[in-house]
Design a protein around this motif. Structure first.
Motif, PDB file in Angstrom:
ATOM      1  N   TYR A  71      45.489  31.923  41.706  1.00 50.66           N
ATOM      2  CA  TYR A  71      44.972  33.161  42.294  1.00 50.66           C
ATOM      3  C   TYR A  71      46.099  34.189  42.302  1.00 50.66           C
ATOM      4  CZ  TYR A  71      43.717  36.457  46.037  1.00 50.66           C
ATOM      5  OH  TYR A  71      43.473  37.579  46.771  1.00 50.66           O
ATOM      6  N   ARG A 103      47.063  38.484  42.844  1.00 46.65           N
ATOM      7  CA  ARG A 103      46.623  39.746  43.459  1.00 46.65           C
ATOM      8  C   ARG A 103      47.554  40.875  42.998  1.00 46.65           C
ATOM      9  NH1 ARG A 103      43.456  40.942  48.143  1.00 46.65           N
ATOM     10  NH2 ARG A 103      44.116  42.813  49.265  1.00 46.65           N
ATOM     11  N   ASP A 110      42.478  39.110  41.593  1.00 42.40           N
ATOM     12  CA  ASP A 110      41.898  39.906  42.672  1.00 42.40           C
ATOM     13  C   ASP A 110      42.376  41.353  42.534  1.00 42.40           C
ATOM     14  OD1 ASP A 110      41.129  41.079  45.062  1.00 42.40           O
ATOM     15  OD2 ASP A 110      41.755  39.389  46.309  1.00 42.40           O
TER      16      ASP A 110
END
Length: 286
Positions: free
Chosen positions: A3, A5, A48
């Motif tokens: 993940y 960002r 993200d």
């Protein structure tokens, strides 16, 4: 699974471009996270984009509105100028999911999820909206209807991200509307839907029109014949009957447990007629 960002669009594009596995872009996550939980998709990398500057903003300019890819649909409904200019687009966006989902879901995500039954997409297509796409080769602007190519499939190349949805400034005496049919009263996906966008002259005759249908084909159907029927008219009963028939004829639906082919064709005409009447009234027609 990783993940990330990123804080800039350049970094986000680089992360996706340089990834060897399956990548998913996370804006609101209302589709992606449900699909992951259901075991339908398991990306190697989630990028993200909510922390990227500008993507959570609605900007009004002399040309119209730009809606960042991470703007929640609930925010669209709270933006007075956007709601006044494009009520049909806002109506469609505010039909997606529940109040809780509205705080997360985005129209860019709804577009890129590429569901034939997406609520915001027919309204955006009728509005003539465009998508600003950022990628390794720079930015490009395309009509929103060019993004979905089939159920769950888009025209986006690797590394490309829909950055903004663009809506033009409304001329005087213009209006749009969106309607859908669902089995329940709320929190359901469209069995059939219709978006209509009209501009009128000083005497109330239609000078331009766009008519789009959802959930009746693999992608949204822009019914040019229906638009041609509306132009020059004041939406008398005979014109609306022709509009309904043109929309029914343009459908390429399937039979499933939510509706038959015959039902979807019939309802497409009914909804297009009602949406046209609503758009006409909003444009100042009588």
């Amino acid at each position: 699974m990783r993940y990330l960002r990123p804080l800039s669009m350049e970094d986000a594009i680089g992360m996706i471009t340089n990834s060897a596995g399956t990548v998913a872009v996370l804006a609101g996550g209302s589709d992606l996270l449900v699909r992951m939980k259901g075991g339908f998709v398991e990306p190697d990398l989630i990028v993200d984009i909510k922390a990227i500057e500008g993507l959570s903003e609605i900007r009004e300019t002399a040309e119209g509105f730009s809606i960042g890819a991470a703007v929640p649909c609930a925010v669209l409904g709270e933006h007075a100028a956007l709601r006044k200019a494009w009520p049909g687009v806002v109506e469609a966006a505010n039909l997606i999911g529940s109040k809780q989902v509205q705080g997360r879901c985005t129209i860019a995500g709804n577009l890129c999820n590429a569901s034939p039954a997406a609520d915001s997409v027919p309204a955006l297509v009728a509005a003539g909206a465009k998508a600003l796409v950022a990628g390794p080769k720079g930015n490009r602007t395309v009509p929103v209807e060019a993004i979905p190519t089939g159920p769950g499939k888009t025209s986006l190349a690797k590394g490309e991200i829909v950055r903004e949805i663009l809506l033009e400034k409304r001329p005087p005496r213009a209006g749009d509307a969106y309607l859908r049919f669902i089995p329940r009263t709320e929190m359901d996906i469209a069995v059939v839907s219709a978006g209509v966008n009209l501009t009128l002259d000083a005497k109330g005759a239609v000078t331009s029109a766009r008519v789009a249908l959802g959930a009746v084909a693999p992608t949204v159907v822009l019914v040019e014949e229906a638009a041609g029927i509306l132009v020059g008219s004041r939406l008398d009963d005979a014109t609306l009957e022709k509009l309904a028939k043109a929309c029914s004829d343009a459908c390429r639906p399937i039979d499933d447990k939510r509706g038959t082919i015959a039902f979807r064709r019939k309802v497409a005409g009914v909804l297009a007629r009602r949406a046209a009447a609503a758009a006409y009234a909003r444009a100042g027609g009588k």
